[in-house]
Design a protein around this motif. Sequence first.
Motif: not given
Length: 565
Positions: A1-6, A24-28
């Motif tokens: 699963x691709x996560x959002x970039x830093x 968003x950080x929590x999800x990542x």
Amino acid sequence: MQMVGIEDIKSLHEAGLFSSAKLLTSFSMSVQEKDNQDKQDVTNLTTKSSLMVLFGDSLFEDEQFRRAEYYYSKALQCRKAISKTKSKTSTSQGLILEVEVKYKVYQCYTCLKEHKEALAILEGVSQKQRTPKINMALASLYHRQGMERSAISCYKEVLRVCPLALEAATGLLKLGITATEVISLVTKNQQSTSGTLANSDWLTSWIKAQALEATSKHTKAAQSFKALEQQVLHDNVEVLCSTAENYYQAGDVKNSKAVFQRCHLLDPHTLQGMDIYSYLLAQDNSSKELEKLAKDLIQVTQLKAEPWIAMAHFCDLTNRKPRAVYFAQKAHTIDVRNVQALILKASLLQALGKHQEALIHYREAVKLSPTNIDATKGLVECYMTADRNRDAMAVAKNAHKALGATARTLTLCATVMMHESSNYDKAKTMLEKAINLDPSSNDAVCLLAEVHGKKQEYSKAIDLLRKHLINHRTARLHQLLGDYLVMTNEYQEALDQYTKSLSLNPGYSKAIEGIQNVEKRNGSVDLDSDDDALDTNNAEVISLEEDDAEDAASWTSQDLQGPLF
């Protein structure tokens, strides 16, 4: 699963969208943990650490300091794991990040008022890695804990890199470093860092004024700040506040109040010294001005002590003591080192008969500000109430030694001496000297009148009070004059003085007691004109007693915004 970039998360931080960044950080982090739960390579640990730092930043902005500290600490654990790898590049990058994260942890501990933990985390940063902000933080913590050598070393290191860091300069002055040495450090380091030296006459004058303040030469400090404002830094609120604060410490209440008033008019949003200003207004029974000040300050912020101190003084002045205690406690909780909050809370506890608790607060105030005469005076009064006159005299003598023979220190020593009849003459001599030094000293005049009263020299007490009342009117002066007029059977004039006292301070219990005493002594005196005033004041006292039955602990912030004013 691709996560959002830093970088996407960082862009939200830069845009100030911290709530979105937090989500968003929590999800990542969850995605990253699931996809790489068995991997402990450098890339995975670096990503994990970065996400935790970003999450901690979002929590910090949301004032969730305990949770932020937890994630920052977990990020540091990741950095330790990274440093054990063989990748030198990653290790060096990690060290830079580690310093910043430790500073963030320090900020969390500071907000949580856990200063020992804050010091421990910063001491874990090696000397070579300490940036000016870390050295400044360390200096402040060392200074707070009385570790003077370490504090001086850190302040000097800050000035070495940032010679115009004025907070470091004042820190050194407070630790006993001379103005000459501080000015030398500033100018020498400024030349070495920038290669040039700007016109710094104003800075030299400012440092010298700060040095005078640090050495308790408050009259000269006030004059120096005043000259600086008039000649160079016109209408500068910070300099004006320093001027007013030094006038206050020097006992020049009139000038202090006038300059604070000017500060507030120039910038209604300034907080510096407004706790002292509210105290001065309360001492003058200036309820309207105090009410306006309290309203203005609470609109500025509710996160600092000054607004709550102003509100507490207003409630105390309008005889709402439970609320005053509540607000004073709130101010003290926000800033445990605020001297005015400590003095206010102590005085309220003292008025409620809780002398031991008041003594503890006064003692802490004196510890934080040994030259604050109001704190010292309160401590002396508490000791005398507890029949600890020897301790009271020791405190008074320490103030006399620290501040010199001023009207206030002489009056303080005389206050203690008055409690033994054998010392009446010594107290009288001291008070006469105090009045010569400061003819406007109401406290010295009142005490000297009391000494005359104790020696049954009523005519001398009356003459002294009448002379002083020509230029100075306070409820206490009129009440004392009334008392001594009663002793000479001048009942009608005594009633006039008690009435004047009540006009300056409605509900003043000693003036009411004076009127009642006259009624008992001479029932034939025509008191009809005063009965209404007395009934009104008694009604106010009954009403206030009912108000005092309120449970202050149950108030909410919504309650405080409504009925207070």
